[in-house]
Each structure stands twice: as C-alpha cells, then as structure tokens.
Design a protein around this motif. Structure first.
Motif, mmCIF file in Angstrom:
data_model
loop_
_atom_site.group_PDB
_atom_site.id
_atom_site.type_symbol
_atom_site.label_atom_id
_atom_site.label_comp_id
_atom_site.label_asym_id
_atom_site.label_seq_id
_atom_site.Cartn_x
_atom_site.Cartn_y
_atom_site.Cartn_z
ATOM 1 N N ASP A 83 0.825 -1.203 0.000
ATOM 2 C CA ASP A 83 0.000 0.000 0.000
ATOM 3 C C ASP A 83 0.861 1.257 0.000
ATOM 4 O O ASP A 83 0.621 2.190 -0.761
ATOM 5 N N GLU A 84 1.875 1.263 0.847
ATOM 6 C CA GLU A 84 2.775 2.418 0.934
ATOM 7 C C GLU A 84 3.522 2.618 -0.378
ATOM 8 O O GLU A 84 3.681 3.743 -0.854
ATOM 9 N N LEU A 85 3.987 1.549 -0.984
ATOM 10 C CA LEU A 85 4.678 1.653 -2.274
ATOM 11 C C LEU A 85 3.765 2.221 -3.355
ATOM 12 O O LEU A 85 4.180 3.074 -4.140
ATOM 13 N N HIS A 86 2.524 1.782 -3.396
ATOM 14 C CA HIS A 86 1.575 2.310 -4.382
ATOM 15 C C HIS A 86 1.338 3.808 -4.164
ATOM 16 O O HIS A 86 1.279 4.576 -5.125
ATOM 17 N N ALA A 124 2.415 9.349 -6.067
ATOM 18 C CA ALA A 124 2.932 10.688 -5.790
ATOM 19 C C ALA A 124 4.114 11.023 -6.689
ATOM 20 O O ALA A 124 4.231 12.155 -7.190
ATOM 21 N N ALA A 125 4.985 10.056 -6.934
ATOM 22 C CA ALA A 125 6.152 10.308 -7.794
ATOM 23 C C ALA A 125 5.731 10.573 -9.231
ATOM 24 O O ALA A 125 6.261 11.487 -9.877
ATOM 25 N N ILE A 126 4.772 9.821 -9.739
ATOM 26 C CA ILE A 126 4.294 10.038 -11.106
ATOM 27 C C ILE A 126 3.678 11.422 -11.225
ATOM 28 O O ILE A 126 3.929 12.149 -12.183
ATOM 29 N N GLU A 127 2.886 11.785 -10.232
ATOM 30 C CA GLU A 127 2.202 13.077 -10.248
ATOM 31 C C GLU A 127 3.178 14.244 -10.151
ATOM 32 O O GLU A 127 3.049 15.237 -10.857
ATOM 33 N N ASN A 164 -1.371 10.956 -17.316
ATOM 34 C CA ASN A 164 -1.037 9.905 -16.360
ATOM 35 C C ASN A 164 -2.143 9.632 -15.353
ATOM 36 O O ASN A 164 -1.947 8.838 -14.433
ATOM 37 N N ALA A 165 -3.302 10.276 -15.530
ATOM 38 C CA ALA A 165 -4.380 10.172 -14.540
ATOM 39 C C ALA A 165 -4.807 8.731 -14.291
ATOM 40 O O ALA A 165 -5.011 8.329 -13.139
ATOM 41 N N ALA A 166 -4.930 7.943 -15.331
ATOM 42 C CA ALA A 166 -5.366 6.551 -15.149
ATOM 43 C C ALA A 166 -4.338 5.750 -14.356
ATOM 44 O O ALA A 166 -4.701 4.956 -13.477
ATOM 45 N N LEU A 167 -3.066 5.948 -14.652
ATOM 46 C CA LEU A 167 -2.011 5.235 -13.940
ATOM 47 C C LEU A 167 -1.950 5.665 -12.474
ATOM 48 O O LEU A 167 -1.826 4.825 -11.570
ATOM 49 N N ILE A 168 -2.073 6.961 -12.237
ATOM 50 C CA ILE A 168 -2.079 7.474 -10.867
ATOM 51 C C ILE A 168 -3.269 6.892 -10.100
ATOM 52 O O ILE A 168 -3.132 6.417 -8.970
ATOM 53 N N ALA A 169 -4.440 6.899 -10.731
ATOM 54 C CA ALA A 169 -5.642 6.363 -10.086
ATOM 55 C C ALA A 169 -5.503 4.878 -9.789
ATOM 56 O O ALA A 169 -5.942 4.397 -8.732
ATOM 57 N N LEU A 171 -3.379 4.591 -6.685
ATOM 58 C CA LEU A 171 -4.106 5.027 -5.491
ATOM 59 C C LEU A 171 -5.175 4.023 -5.096
ATOM 60 O O LEU A 171 -5.395 3.777 -3.902
ATOM 61 N N GLU A 172 -5.831 3.435 -6.077
ATOM 62 C CA GLU A 172 -6.831 2.408 -5.778
ATOM 63 C C GLU A 172 -6.164 1.185 -5.144
ATOM 64 O O GLU A 172 -6.677 0.615 -4.165
ATOM 65 N N ALA A 173 -5.029 0.784 -5.667
ATOM 66 C CA ALA A 173 -4.306 -0.351 -5.111
ATOM 67 C C ALA A 173 -3.820 -0.060 -3.695
ATOM 68 O O ALA A 173 -3.679 -0.970 -2.874
#
Length: 76
Positions: A43-46, A51-54, A64-69, A72-74
């Motif tokens: 969870d922490e890694l996700h 945050a790093a992608i954003e 990158n919104a889909a990848l970020i989401a 965050l969901e994971a």
C-alpha cells in the motif's frame, strides 16, 4: 541480485537505454512476488509511486491520470 534473477530466468531486461528496465518473465512470477510482500508495504509503495508520477511532470498529470488512479486504488 539482478544478475541472479536474470540467471534464474525470472526476469528479462526489456530496455537498455536511456534507463535499464526489467520485467518478470511470466505473470505468475510477478503475482507471487507481489503477493509475498506485506500488504502495508505494498500500500505504501503504491502511494509513493502515485505521488512520484504526479510530481515528476505536473503538465502530464492528465495523461497519467489513469495510472495514478490505479496506484491510489491499489493503495486503498
């Protein structure tokens, strides 16, 4: 460590330049590696990856919104 994983044929080098990138040879190997991590660590890694992608390229946040989401969901 990476050399051992390559030698055991668990991962393959899929990109050489500009940055080296590796991938699991088989989806089942990836699943076992993923599930063997503590859920709290995953969870922490996700959260950190999202945050790093954003923060890396704010101008590309929409792209990158889909990848970020997904991360965050994971993360829960």
């Amino acid at each position: 460590m990476v050399d051992e994983l390559l030698g055991a044929e668990l991962i393959d080098q899929v990109r050489f330049t500009p940055a080296t990138e590796y991938a699991f040879r088989h989806p089942l190997i990836r699943a076992v590696a993923y599930e063997s991590q503590l859920k709290s660590d995953r969870d922490e890694l996700h959260r950190r990856v999202a945050a790093a992608i954003e923060s890396r390229d704010r101008a590309a946040a929409d792209e990158n919104a889909a990848l970020i989401a997904e991360h965050l969901e994971a993360a829960g």
